[in-house]
Design a protein around this motif. Structure first.
Motif, PDB file in Angstrom:
ATOM      1  N   PHE A 116      44.569 -12.121 -21.172  1.00 24.91           N
ATOM      2  CA  PHE A 116      44.505 -11.379 -22.429  1.00 24.91           C
ATOM      3  C   PHE A 116      43.510 -12.042 -23.382  1.00 24.91           C
ATOM      4  CE2 PHE A 116      46.161 -10.266 -26.717  1.00 24.91           C
ATOM      5  CZ  PHE A 116      46.019  -8.895 -26.627  1.00 24.91           C
ATOM      6  N   ALA A 117      42.348 -11.410 -23.525  1.00 20.12           N
ATOM      7  CA  ALA A 117      41.329 -11.942 -24.439  1.00 20.12           C
ATOM      8  C   ALA A 117      40.552 -10.782 -25.047  1.00 20.12           C
ATOM      9  CB  ALA A 117      40.390 -12.876 -23.685  1.00 20.12           C
ATOM     10  N   PRO A 118      41.219  -9.915 -25.829  1.00 21.33           N
ATOM     11  CA  PRO A 118      40.552  -8.732 -26.386  1.00 21.33           C
ATOM     12  C   PRO A 118      39.822  -9.030 -27.685  1.00 21.33           C
ATOM     13  CG  PRO A 118      42.817  -8.703 -27.068  1.00 21.33           C
ATOM     14  CD  PRO A 118      42.641  -9.945 -26.222  1.00 21.33           C
ATOM     15  N   VAL A 119      38.983  -8.107 -28.095  1.00 21.98           N
ATOM     16  CA  VAL A 119      38.267  -8.232 -29.368  1.00 21.98           C
ATOM     17  C   VAL A 119      38.542  -6.984 -30.200  1.00 21.98           C
ATOM     18  CG1 VAL A 119      35.997  -8.306 -30.459  1.00 21.98           C
ATOM     19  CG2 VAL A 119      36.464  -9.711 -28.446  1.00 21.98           C
ATOM     20  N   LYS A 120      39.342  -7.147 -31.251  1.00 20.56           N
ATOM     21  CA  LYS A 120      39.675  -6.045 -32.142  1.00 20.56           C
ATOM     22  C   LYS A 120      39.035  -6.196 -33.513  1.00 20.56           C
ATOM     23  CE  LYS A 120      42.257  -4.347 -28.947  1.00 20.56           C
ATOM     24  NZ  LYS A 120      41.700  -3.247 -28.134  1.00 20.56           N
ATOM     25  N   LYS A 121      38.679  -7.412 -33.864  1.00 17.79           N
ATOM     26  CA  LYS A 121      38.041  -7.663 -35.157  1.00 17.79           C
ATOM     27  C   LYS A 121      37.095  -8.844 -35.017  1.00 17.79           C
ATOM     28  CE  LYS A 121      42.330  -9.954 -36.662  1.00 17.79           C
ATOM     29  NZ  LYS A 121      43.086  -9.703 -35.443  1.00 17.79           N
ATOM     30  N   CYS A 122      36.336  -9.104 -36.088  1.00 18.57           N
ATOM     31  CA  CYS A 122      35.273 -10.113 -36.005  1.00 18.57           C
ATOM     32  C   CYS A 122      35.822 -11.524 -35.787  1.00 18.57           C
ATOM     33  CB  CYS A 122      34.416 -10.068 -37.266  1.00 18.57           C
ATOM     34  SG  CYS A 122      33.295  -8.643 -37.293  1.00 18.57           S
ATOM     35  N   SER A 123      37.030 -11.785 -36.236  1.00 22.02           N
ATOM     36  CA  SER A 123      37.606 -13.108 -35.990  1.00 22.02           C
ATOM     37  C   SER A 123      37.823 -13.313 -34.488  1.00 22.02           C
ATOM     38  CB  SER A 123      38.928 -13.265 -36.752  1.00 22.02           C
ATOM     39  OG  SER A 123      39.826 -12.229 -36.429  1.00 22.02           O
ATOM     40  N   ASP A 124      38.213 -12.241 -33.768  1.00 18.27           N
ATOM     41  CA  ASP A 124      38.348 -12.328 -32.312  1.00 18.27           C
ATOM     42  C   ASP A 124      36.994 -12.579 -31.657  1.00 18.27           C
ATOM     43  OD1 ASP A 124      41.068 -11.607 -32.576  1.00 18.27           O
ATOM     44  OD2 ASP A 124      40.595  -9.479 -32.408  1.00 18.27           O
ATOM     45  N   SER A 136      39.783 -22.044 -23.103  1.00 19.25           N
ATOM     46  CA  SER A 136      39.406 -23.335 -22.526  1.00 19.25           C
ATOM     47  C   SER A 136      40.642 -24.210 -22.308  1.00 19.25           C
ATOM     48  CB  SER A 136      38.437 -24.064 -23.458  1.00 19.25           C
ATOM     49  OG  SER A 136      38.247 -25.404 -23.033  1.00 19.25           O
ATOM     50  N   PRO A 137      40.694 -24.914 -21.192  1.00 20.46           N
ATOM     51  CA  PRO A 137      41.824 -25.830 -20.951  1.00 20.46           C
ATOM     52  C   PRO A 137      41.978 -26.864 -22.066  1.00 20.46           C
ATOM     53  CG  PRO A 137      40.531 -25.534 -18.951  1.00 20.46           C
ATOM     54  CD  PRO A 137      39.763 -24.883 -20.059  1.00 20.46           C
ATOM     55  N   LYS A 138      40.879 -27.157 -22.755  1.00 17.01           N
ATOM     56  CA  LYS A 138      40.925 -28.142 -23.840  1.00 17.01           C
ATOM     57  C   LYS A 138      41.761 -27.651 -25.029  1.00 17.01           C
ATOM     58  CE  LYS A 138      36.388 -30.110 -22.709  1.00 17.01           C
ATOM     59  NZ  LYS A 138      34.997 -30.355 -23.201  1.00 17.01           N
ATOM     60  N   CYS A 139      42.051 -26.337 -25.068  1.00 13.30           N
ATOM     61  CA  CYS A 139      42.872 -25.790 -26.153  1.00 13.30           C
ATOM     62  C   CYS A 139      44.363 -25.933 -25.862  1.00 13.30           C
ATOM     63  CB  CYS A 139      42.534 -24.317 -26.374  1.00 13.30           C
ATOM     64  SG  CYS A 139      40.903 -24.023 -27.095  1.00 13.30           S
ATOM     65  N   ASN A 140      44.692 -26.435 -24.662  1.00 15.89           N
ATOM     66  CA  ASN A 140      46.089 -26.672 -24.282  1.00 15.89           C
ATOM     67  C   ASN A 140      46.953 -25.421 -24.432  1.00 15.89           C
ATOM     68  OD1 ASN A 140      45.719 -29.488 -23.692  1.00 15.89           O
ATOM     69  ND2 ASN A 140      45.639 -29.865 -25.905  1.00 15.89           N
ATOM     70  N   GLY A 141      46.372 -24.290 -24.097  1.00 13.43           N
ATOM     71  CA  GLY A 141      47.142 -23.055 -24.082  1.00 13.43           C
ATOM     72  C   GLY A 141      47.336 -22.380 -25.427  1.00 13.43           C
ATOM     73  N   VAL A 142      46.800 -22.944 -26.490  1.00 11.58           N
ATOM     74  CA  VAL A 142      46.977 -22.368 -27.828  1.00 11.58           C
ATOM     75  C   VAL A 142      45.608 -22.080 -28.442  1.00 11.58           C
ATOM     76  CG1 VAL A 142      47.941 -22.675 -30.137  1.00 11.58           C
ATOM     77  CG2 VAL A 142      49.121 -23.646 -28.153  1.00 11.58           C
ATOM     78  N   ALA A 143      45.336 -20.814 -28.724  1.00 10.70           N
ATOM     79  CA  ALA A 143      44.050 -20.437 -29.305  1.00 10.70           C
ATOM     80  C   ALA A 143      43.986 -20.854 -30.768  1.00 10.70           C
ATOM     81  CB  ALA A 143      43.844 -18.936 -29.196  1.00 10.70           C
ATOM     82  N   PRO A 144      42.826 -21.300 -31.243  1.00  7.97           N
ATOM     83  CA  PRO A 144      42.675 -21.596 -32.668  1.00  7.97           C
ATOM     84  C   PRO A 144      42.974 -20.359 -33.507  1.00  7.97           C
ATOM     85  CG  PRO A 144      40.798 -22.421 -31.409  1.00  7.97           C
ATOM     86  CD  PRO A 144      41.600 -21.568 -30.481  1.00  7.97           C
ATOM     87  N   VAL A 145      43.578 -20.549 -34.662  1.00  5.97           N
ATOM     88  CA  VAL A 145      43.868 -19.443 -35.573  1.00  5.97           C
ATOM     89  C   VAL A 145      42.639 -19.201 -36.441  1.00  5.97           C
ATOM     90  CG1 VAL A 145      45.312 -18.629 -37.482  1.00  5.97           C
ATOM     91  CG2 VAL A 145      46.333 -19.943 -35.608  1.00  5.97           C
ATOM     92  N   MET A 146      42.135 -17.958 -36.404  1.00  7.80           N
ATOM     93  CA  MET A 146      40.977 -17.600 -37.202  1.00  7.80           C
ATOM     94  C   MET A 146      41.435 -16.861 -38.466  1.00  7.80           C
ATOM     95  SD  MET A 146      38.206 -18.636 -35.550  1.00  7.80           S
ATOM     96  CE  MET A 146      39.236 -20.105 -35.323  1.00  7.80           C
ATOM     97  N   ASN A 147      41.277 -17.504 -39.611  1.00  2.00           N
ATOM     98  CA  ASN A 147      41.713 -16.917 -40.879  1.00  2.00           C
ATOM     99  C   ASN A 147      40.469 -16.550 -41.688  1.00  2.00           C
ATOM    100  OD1 ASN A 147      43.264 -16.085 -43.035  1.00  2.00           O
ATOM    101  ND2 ASN A 147      43.742 -18.159 -43.751  1.00  2.00           N
ATOM    102  N   LEU A 148      39.825 -15.458 -41.281  1.00  2.00           N
ATOM    103  CA  LEU A 148      38.596 -15.010 -41.939  1.00  2.00           C
ATOM    104  C   LEU A 148      38.907 -13.940 -42.970  1.00  2.00           C
ATOM    105  CD1 LEU A 148      37.445 -16.484 -39.440  1.00  2.00           C
ATOM    106  CD2 LEU A 148      35.738 -14.678 -39.255  1.00  2.00           C
ATOM    107  N   ASP A 149      38.117 -13.911 -44.030  1.00  3.77           N
ATOM    108  CA  ASP A 149      38.268 -12.867 -45.043  1.00  3.77           C
ATOM    109  C   ASP A 149      38.075 -11.506 -44.362  1.00  3.77           C
ATOM    110  OD1 ASP A 149      37.289 -10.888 -47.093  1.00  3.77           O
ATOM    111  OD2 ASP A 149      37.688 -12.569 -48.432  1.00  3.77           O
ATOM    112  N   SER A 150      39.120 -10.676 -44.383  1.00 12.74           N
ATOM    113  CA  SER A 150      39.093  -9.437 -43.620  1.00 12.74           C
ATOM    114  C   SER A 150      38.102  -8.414 -44.156  1.00 12.74           C
ATOM    115  CB  SER A 150      40.491  -8.822 -43.578  1.00 12.74           C
ATOM    116  OG  SER A 150      40.959  -8.558 -44.893  1.00 12.74           O
ATOM    117  N   LYS A 151      37.759  -8.516 -45.442  1.00 13.98           N
ATOM    118  CA  LYS A 151      36.786  -7.587 -46.013  1.00 13.98           C
ATOM    119  C   LYS A 151      35.363  -8.102 -45.841  1.00 13.98           C
ATOM    120  CE  LYS A 151      39.863  -5.457 -49.410  1.00 13.98           C
ATOM    121  NZ  LYS A 151      40.112  -5.176 -50.851  1.00 13.98           N
TER     122      LYS A 151
END
Length: 514
Positions: free
Chosen positions: A386-394, A414-429
């Motif tokens: 599961f690696a979809p792109v729905k918005k620019c943060s994705d 990446s295995p270096k992420c230890n199974g947890v994707a970084p949280v992208m908190n970008l201004d949605s507008k």
């Protein structure tokens, strides 16, 4: 007492839906009835199939009957533990490949991200687009399985030409295959006051909209493809979104699906903070049936429960496995279509003109069909699928080193992420459109593989580069109106305040450690 007339019932539902849509109703003539006939006439004039017309009529009737498509929290229960793909012990059966078709949904334009072409033509890794990687996946899959597994694309009237031209130019062998394209239908936008087909003479194409990926079933039936696939010996279909490059044909999962005898199986992942606003799987209390509740089906007062990832633990990846013979049974039983729950969206007939006529767009979700198949099941799969792109943060995350391309051309965390994707908190507008993200990464995409959270909500523009390495939790601030560049170095657990940095001096920055 005398029962209410059909007219009065529909008028009451008009008022109800007006309230729901926050649209001030005009004076309603008590003789006016919301009839589907104008929609049928308009669709027949475009040679749209009877299956698609019947499916749209079903959602139209839900609308005028006052249905909202809302699934209340008190009518469902959370799903208990599910079987995990990683725990499957079934021996993969290669004989099933000759009975299997792989279909990618490719109808999205990506208008929400400011695109005017198929979203799948967006570059995601280097110069490779979604469709490049998809084509390479198909070729690799056939090489690995030593089987010419059937491949199909469901395009829309908006993506067909661009997509087919792309394949003809870059992957002519695939382009020349019989039955590559399945065309998605189109449905009329509805005037929000009358529920009649909306009109827009300057651009008649704006009178139509896609019916959502739930149209897959009507498209298969109406085009005759379901019948032909069954006649050619195909029994299983694996469906996924074109922007999910982690979804490839997994022989072990296929074998599990086949031996389970389930008519329909949904791949799910366990929800995290990044997924809390997406649809989740649930059990309907009334009959114990698995159902899917999308965000548009959630009432405001249930939002907290909807986003509680400890309660509703599983979300739909939109990777679906379908028994084609069972699909035909359900379609035949329902009169030539699958009656899916309605999703209603408020729009304007010209999406670029807020002053144009207010319309209602009705659509359905493909995964919602899980409630139509008795004995449907679900399987928990790893995030690698599961690696979809729905918005620019994705898109930023996928383009970064937090995701890698495997030997079989999947994009996985990446295995270096230890199974947890970084949280992208970008201004949605500010970062709603791809062009804005392109500006922000004009000097390259920053390293995010060691990042846990990136917060980017500046007042002014910010430009990052491939020399930027973000580690831990990083926030970027620019309260000025000027364009400021982030220094090309490692930034660890810090707030990078660019407000007072000199425009010409990238190093004149104030970093505040969190």
């Amino acid at each position: 007492p005398t029962p209410p007339s059909k007219t009065s019932s529909i008028i009451r539902s008009h008022k109800f839906v007006y309230t729901l849509l926050s649209i001030a109703p005009a004076e309603i003539d008590c003789e006016i009835m919301a009839s589907f006939e104008p929609c049928r006439t308009k669709m027949e004039a475009e040679n749209i199939s009877e299956s698609a017309i019947s499916a749209f009529e079903s959602t139209f009737n839900s609308l005028v009957s006052g249905a909202t498509g809302i699934i209340a929290e008190d009518t469902i229960s959370p799903v208990d533990d599910l079987i995990k793909a990683d725990d499957l012990t079934t021996e993969p059966n290669t004989d099933l490949l000759s009975e299997t078709v792989v279909l990618k949904l490719n109808g999205g334009l990506g208008t929400g991200m400011g695109l005017d072409k198929a979203k799948s033509l967006l570059t995601v890794k280097g110069n490779l687009t979604f469709l490049d990687l998809t084509a390479k996946q198909v070729v690799k899959m056939r090489e690995d399985f030593k089987s010419n597994v059937k491949f199909m694309l469901m395009n829309s009237f908006s993506t067909s030409e661009d997509t087919l031209n792309f394949f003809k130019e870059k992957y002519p062998a695939l382009a020349g295959e019989d039955g590559l394209e399945l065309m998605q239908n189109k449905v009329p936008k509805l005037n929000a006051e009358t529920f009649e087909p909306a009109t827009y003479e300057p651009e008649p194409d704006n009178e139509w909209c896609p019916p959502g990926h739930g149209d897959l079933y009507a498209a298969l039936v109406g085009s005759g493809r379901l019948e032909s696939l069954l006649a050619d010996g195909f029994k299983y279909m694996f469906v996924s979104n074109s922007d999910n490059l982690g979804a490839t044909l997994d022989l072990k999962i296929l074998t599990h699906f086949a031996t389970s005898e389930a008519p329909f199986m949904m791949e799910c992942c366990e929800r995290t903070e990044n997924d809390k606003k997406g649809g989740h799987l649930a059990v309907r209390k009334e009959d114990g049936q698995l159902i899917l509740r999308e965000s548009a089906m959630c009432a405001d007062e249930d939002e907290a429960a909807f986003q509680d990832t400890t309660k509703h633990r599983f979300f739909n990846t939109n990777n679906l496995w379908i028994r084609l013979d069972k699909l035909k049974e359900v379609v035949d039983k329902s009169g030539g279509f699958i009656p899916l729950p309605m999703i209603m969206n408020k729009k304007t007939v010209n999406p670029k003109d807020d002053s144009s006529t207010k319309v209602v767009q009705l659509e359905t979700a493909m995964g919602a069909a899980i409630e139509c198949f008795e004995g449907a099941s679900a399987l928990v799969v790893p995030r690698t699928r599961f690696a979809p792109v729905k918005k620019c943060s994705d898109l930023l995350l996928l383009r970064s080193d937090a995701y890698i391309v495997t030997d079989d051309f999947r994009t996985v965390l990446s295995p270096k992420c230890n199974g947890v994707a970084p949280v992208m908190n970008l201004d949605s507008k500010k970062y709603k459109l791809v062009d804005a993200l392109e500006e922000a990464t004009a000097d390259g995409v920053p390293s995010l593989v060691q990042c846990t959270r990136l917060t980017l909500k500046p007042k002014g523009k910010v430009v990052m580069s491939s020399k930027c390495v973000f580690v831990g939790e990083v926030s970027i601030v620019n309260d000025s109106e000027d364009v400021k560049k982030v220094p090309g170095k490692t930034h660890k657990d810090t707030t990078i305040d660019l407000t007072n940095a000199k425009v010409s001096d990238d190093q004149c920055l104030k970093c505040v450690v969190m």
